[in-house]
Design a protein around this motif. Structure first.
Motif, short mmCIF file in Angstrom:
data_model
loop_
_atom_site.label_atom_id
_atom_site.label_comp_id
_atom_site.label_asym_id
_atom_site.label_seq_id
_atom_site.Cartn_x
_atom_site.Cartn_y
_atom_site.Cartn_z
N ILE A 1 -3.05 -0.70 15.95
CA ILE A 1 -1.72 -0.88 15.38
C ILE A 1 -0.65 -0.39 16.36
O ILE A 1 0.41 -1.00 16.51
N SER A 2 -0.93 0.73 17.03
CA SER A 2 0.04 1.29 17.95
C SER A 2 0.44 0.28 19.02
O SER A 2 1.61 0.17 19.38
N ARG B 1 4.94 -10.98 9.80
CA ARG B 1 4.54 -9.77 10.51
C ARG B 1 5.60 -9.32 11.51
O ARG B 1 5.76 -8.13 11.77
N LEU C 1 -1.93 -2.89 7.51
CA LEU C 1 -1.79 -1.73 8.39
C LEU C 1 -2.74 -0.62 7.99
O LEU C 1 -3.32 0.06 8.84
N ASP C 2 -2.92 -0.41 6.69
CA ASP C 2 -3.81 0.65 6.21
C ASP C 2 -5.27 0.37 6.56
O ASP C 2 -6.06 1.30 6.74
N GLU D 1 -5.98 2.59 14.00
CA GLU D 1 -4.68 3.17 14.32
C GLU D 1 -4.25 2.86 15.74
O GLU D 1 -3.09 2.55 16.01
N LYS E 1 5.46 3.17 9.27
CA LYS E 1 4.83 2.82 7.99
C LYS E 1 5.60 3.42 6.82
O LYS E 1 5.69 2.82 5.75
N LEU F 1 3.94 5.86 14.54
CA LEU F 1 3.28 5.01 13.55
C LEU F 1 3.56 5.50 12.13
O LEU F 1 3.85 4.70 11.23
N GLU G 1 -0.29 -3.19 18.81
CA GLU G 1 0.12 -4.45 18.17
C GLU G 1 1.57 -4.39 17.71
O GLU G 1 2.33 -5.35 17.86
N GLN G 2 1.98 -3.24 17.15
CA GLN G 2 3.29 -3.16 16.52
C GLN G 2 4.36 -2.50 17.40
O GLN G 2 5.55 -2.72 17.16
N ARG H 1 7.13 -5.62 12.01
CA ARG H 1 7.12 -5.00 13.33
C ARG H 1 8.52 -4.58 13.75
O ARG H 1 8.72 -3.46 14.24
N GLU I 1 1.76 -6.54 4.29
CA GLU I 1 1.75 -5.94 5.63
C GLU I 1 1.29 -4.50 5.58
O GLU I 1 0.54 -4.04 6.46
#
Length: 500
Positions: free
Chosen positions: A217-218, A157, A209-210, A214, A182, A178, A220-221, A161, A205
């Protein structure tokens, strides 16, 4: 303003953080954890407070405090607390570091401390503050739950990232950032040979993410800090603050599932931390929820099945003859007649729980060997996830009243999204029609009134889908809604969403 004010963190519910769950696991490891029904709980980085607010509604005789650095989070949470009229919870706008203070009295200590979704995502000094708070502010037998990203799984991951952050560097808008990140992952995956290890990793991954929120993810990543660690490193960091690991807050982590019997036997002989770290290598683990306590507390290396006698049990599994099948896809055989009789009662009582004493009364036996078998079987069913256990009961309304009333928290939550919290501290995602039915279940409207309100809602929203058709027209909708109202209300009861 913080990044979390700009993009509020999702108000997730974390079932493992229920004090009843933490207490059960701790007690089964020999720790005399404080009673969940009358405890003090602190949540660090509580976000908008949804997790803590749910616990405050479920445990009205306990006290809850939350801390978060995002002013928007605290404002949102306090607004919900005011609407629900809760008096046993406070949210504070503050830095975690501000809470690193020695308690002036026992009222400044906490029986349970929750640090979910923060440890890996803050700088080193804040991580140390989290551990220091646990060391200073936990009561004598208090339990803390700390979650964090882990290696080896996060190596993969981390690669994704790093690629997304590099490609989106300089883009301020979080949604655009984002999308760009992706898009690069997808492009790289499509230009890598089919079936290669690299492509498989990237596709894994992208799929994750999908499926994720959202806003989650913003952060986390794309946050500057995201520091995974190995389990043994976390244990050492906790040990430096005079804290020790009890176990994981997820029951599945105590089993050797998907490990060969000979390997499981070898693992069982290892010290706790080395055993846990080695299991992480086998599982390619990416995330942990670890329970810790003071190093002065006696913790058993092995689960104490005898302590099952003080627990409460609930199961969503189905039972056909001697075959039990869980909602997690696992299945097994219940061979002992006494255990099978107890499981039949648990299945019938769902979503309510039953205590061990109640199960013993149901099976109508005082024969020591049968009761010992029941205790062992329950222990094994819990370990594989076919039965859930808690140190506190789950009291729900299983019958539908003439004037149904949904959980007040759920009635407020449906105004803000499609996910509500039930009486078992579980998040449940709803379709729009079911969400509106929950809002209508105010305890004052009878079944006929609910039918009329649902007919009006359906007409305003283009009808209802029935099979492969869309039913429209007031009379047709009334017939359909009337026919389904009883079963729909019973479904709400089965989801532990009705309180009256």
């Amino acid at each position: 303003m913080t990044n979390y004010d700009e993009v509020p963190y999702p108000d997730f519910i974390h079932p493992a953080t229920h004090p009843g769950n933490m207490a059960a696991i701790a007690r089964l490891h020999g720790v005399n954890a404080p009673p969940p029904e009358s405890c003090r709980v602190l949540e660090l980085a509580c976000g908008p407070g949804g997790n803590l607010i749910s616990l405050a509604t479920l445990l009205p005789s306990s006290h809850f405090e939350g801390v978060d650095f995002a002013a928007g989070h605290v404002k949102t949470g306090n607004a919900m607390i005011g609407k629900l009229g809760l008096t046993n919870i406070q949210l504070h706008h503050a830095k975690i570091e501000d809470w690193v203070t020695h308690p002036e009295s026992e009222q400044d200590r906490f029986d349970y401390i929750i640090a979910h979704g923060v440890y890996s995502w803050v700088p080193e000094e804040v991580r140390q503050s989290i551990l220091a708070i646990c060391q200073m502010r936990l009561s004598a037998n208090g339990i803390a739950l700390i979650s964090y990203n882990t290696y080896p799984g996060w190596h993969q991951r981390q690669m994704a990232r790093d690629m997304m952050r590099y490609h989106a560097d300089g883009i301020e808008d979080p949604h655009k950032r984002l999308r760009h990140g992706k898009a690069l992952l997808s492009s790289v995956a499509q230009n890598v040979p089919q079936g290669s290890a690299y492509r498989v990793a990237l596709e894994e991954e992208l799929k994750a993410l999908d499926q994720a929120n959202e806003a989650y993810i913003s952060h986390e990543q794309f946050e500057d800090t995201n520091r995974p660690c190995y389990f043994h490193e976390f244990a050492a960091e906790a040990g430096a603050q005079c804290l020790q690991v009890i176990a994981e807050a997820d029951w599945g982590d105590s089993t050797y599932e998907q490990v060969r019997p000979d390997v499981a036997s070898a693992l069982a002989s290892l010290p706790k931390i080395r055993r846990g770290q080695t299991l992480d290598f086998f599982r390619r683990r990416t995330f942990r929820q670890t329970l810790v306590c003071h190093e002065s507390v006696a913790v058993s290396e092995q689960l104490q099945s005898a302590d099952m006698a003080s627990m409460h049990f609930v199961t969503s599994s189905s039972l056909q003859g001697d075959q039990i099948t869980g909602s997690n896809g696992l299945s097994g055989t219940v061979e002992d007649p006494t255990t099978r009789q107890a499981m039949e009662c648990l299945v019938a009582e769902y979503p309510a729980s039953m205590s061990y004493q109640e199960l013993c009364e149901v099976v109508e036996t005082e024969e020591p060997r049968s009761l010992a078998t029941l205790q062992t079987d329950l222990f094994n069913l819990v370990c594989v996830g076919l039965v859930s256990v808690s140190a506190s009961p789950t009291e729900v309304r299983r019958e539908v009243s003439s004037h149904p009333r949904a959980l007040p928290l759920a009635r407020e939550q449906v105004l803000r999204g499609d996910t509500v919290t039930n009486l078992r501290h579980q998040p449940i995602r709803l379709d729009d029609t079911t969400a509106h039915l929950i809002r209508c279940c105010d305890g004052e409207t009878d079944h006929a009134g609910l039918v009329e309100r649902m007919v009006a809602y359906s007409m305003a929203n283009g009808g209802l889908v029935e099979g492969d058709q869309v039913v429209t027209g007031e009379e047709s909708l009334r017939v359909l809604v009337t026919a389904k109202m009883t079963s729909n209300l019973q479904r709400l009861a089965a989801m532990a969403l009705l309180v009256g």
